[in-house]
Design an enzyme around this catalytic site. Structure first.
Site, PDB file in Angstrom:
ATOM      1  N   LYS A 178      -9.444 -29.775   1.624  1.00 59.66           N
ATOM      2  CA  LYS A 178      -9.890 -28.394   1.697  1.00 59.66           C
ATOM      3  C   LYS A 178     -11.043 -28.264   2.688  1.00 59.66           C
ATOM      4  O   LYS A 178     -11.917 -29.136   2.772  1.00 59.66           O
ATOM      5  CB  LYS A 178     -10.334 -27.912   0.319  1.00 59.66           C
ATOM      6  CG  LYS A 178      -9.228 -27.951  -0.728  1.00 59.66           C
ATOM      7  CD  LYS A 178      -8.134 -26.946  -0.432  1.00 59.66           C
ATOM      8  CE  LYS A 178      -7.110 -26.896  -1.562  1.00 59.66           C
ATOM      9  NZ  LYS A 178      -6.106 -25.836  -1.369  1.00 59.66           N
ATOM     10  N   HIS A 309       4.861 -24.711  -1.337  1.00 60.03           N
ATOM     11  CA  HIS A 309       3.570 -24.829  -2.015  1.00 60.03           C
ATOM     12  C   HIS A 309       3.740 -25.237  -3.472  1.00 60.03           C
ATOM     13  O   HIS A 309       4.512 -24.642  -4.219  1.00 60.03           O
ATOM     14  CB  HIS A 309       2.842 -23.483  -1.945  1.00 60.03           C
ATOM     15  CG  HIS A 309       1.632 -23.402  -2.809  1.00 60.03           C
ATOM     16  ND1 HIS A 309       1.605 -22.702  -4.006  1.00 60.03           N
ATOM     17  CD2 HIS A 309       0.396 -23.942  -2.677  1.00 60.03           C
ATOM     18  CE1 HIS A 309       0.407 -22.795  -4.551  1.00 60.03           C
ATOM     19  NE2 HIS A 309      -0.345 -23.551  -3.769  1.00 60.03           N
TER      20      HIS A 309
END
Length: 377
Positions: A178, A309
């Protein structure tokens, strides 16, 4: 001429399951103050049984909020399933959608439908005695996979490095971390540390979780170019299709997005705007496998790459059926919900020979159940 012998849906059970996470999860949305750390995931199970004794298992989910709403909507529309031939999946999807059409054709309403739709595809593949990927028509028996769960922003960089190393040793093929920290130098320092630790040959991705504006996204995409990333994910708001298109046209590194879109129509807009090099649809979020296949066909028609996803238990099958070599995202969060495990080796996630999705609901999932409802004919 004799009519074909048709099966009928006789029993539908839905369950809301709360999956606790070991620690509060933070990405860029938390650090910008838009969300609180995620401590649990709400899972919606659907179990559909037919007159012939066949059973299908379906799953949808919601993060942070929406779980009770999904369960409530699923409970309200479930009666329309009774008496239907489970093979008529597209017809049933439309029937479920129209049963709740006043609340829309995207978002929570179709995410509730997704659990039923996935269960029907699971049942259909079981009836054929095939893994779902083989029923759909597989292009491969394994799919490249990458790990995300070890790369969140709440974790110190030492932990991120340790977990990345462990993932690669486990057989996972790529690592995503991230980014989107309010201090951009932190992003660069963390990415530099990961690349130096893993070396240049390990596929590496980053995900900003929609937290940059256009000038920041351009600046960060430019700064990230030397790292040889597979993709930069969600650099902008999910609905800024034109902004994503501009980044895709400007930089060599691929732009990936699509996970937050909750309908085929939204994906159509994204693809028409050339807003992604890599499309990331989520079957539970777009309404199930029936709708995902429409997105998949549209992406293929435009020669785009695919990286679904989350929800790897579903997406391994869909990715295996995509003509172009895709990626599947690895999270271990749902492992306790099922009695089976996906086989991961040599950088790839491998299909099992078990029919349908190839999973059964565990005792732990039953123990984490917070609400359930059954209807029968």
């Amino acid at each position: 001429m004799d009519s074909p012998i048709l099966d009928r849906i006789t029993n539908v059970k839905i369950s809301s399951v709360t999956v606790p996470l070991p620690t509060g999860i933070s990405d860029a949305k938390v650090l910008t103050g838009r969300q609180k750390p995620m401590t649990e995931v709400a899972v919606l199970f659907a179990e559909i049984t037919t007159d012939a004794g066949l059973e299908g298992i379906g799953i949808s989910y919601s993060k942070r909020a929406g779980g009770p709403g999904q369960f409530a909507h699923a409970r309200e529309i479930a009666p329309v399933l009774l008496g239907e031939d489970p093979s008529d999946i597209a017809k049933i999807w439309d029937k479920l959608m129209w049963a709740g059409a006043s609340v829309g054709r995207s978002g929570l309403s179709v995410q509730a439908i997704a659990a039923f739709d996935v269960a029907l595809w699971d049942l259909k593949a079981k009836r054929a005695g095939l893994p779902l990927a083989k029923l759909l028509g597989a292009h491969r028996d394994s799919v490249r996979c990458y790990n995300t769960s070890g790369g969140f922003l709440h974790a110190p960089i030492e932990e991120v490095l340790d977990r990345a190393t462990a993932s690669l040793e486990h057989g996972i093929g790529g690592i995503k971390i991230k980014v989107g920290h309010p201090d951009h130098t932190v992003d660069l320092a963390r990415l530099t540390a990961v690349r130096e630790k893993l070396g240049d040959r390990v596929p590496l991705m980053v995900d900003a979780n929609q937290q940059w504006d256009r000038p920041t996204a351009r600046r960060m995409c430019r700064a990230f170019e030397p790292f040889g990333l597979v993709w930069i994910e969600e650099p902008l708001d999910a609905y800024d299709f034109d902004g994503h298109a501009q980044l895709s046209a400007t930089f060599d590194t691929a732009i990936a997005t699509g996970e937050m879109l909750t309908s085929v129509a939204e994906h159509t807009q994204l693809i028409a705007a050339h807003g992604a090099d890599i499309v990331q649809p989520d079957a539970p979020r777009v309404g199930g496998i029936t709708q995902f296949l429409k997105v998949m066909a549209l992406a293929d028609s435009q020669n785009l790459q695919l990286a679904p996803h989350f929800a790897m238990e579903i997406h391994i099958h869909l990715a295996a059926a995509y003509p172009r070599e895709p990626w599947v995202e690895h999270f271990e969060w749902f492992d306790p919900l099922f009695n089976e495990r996906l086989d991961i080796a040599d950088g790839r996630m491998h299909l099992s020979s078990r029919p349908g999705l190839g999973v059964t609901i565990s005792d732990q999932a039953r123990a984490w159940t917070t609400a359930e409802h059954t209807i029968q004919s």
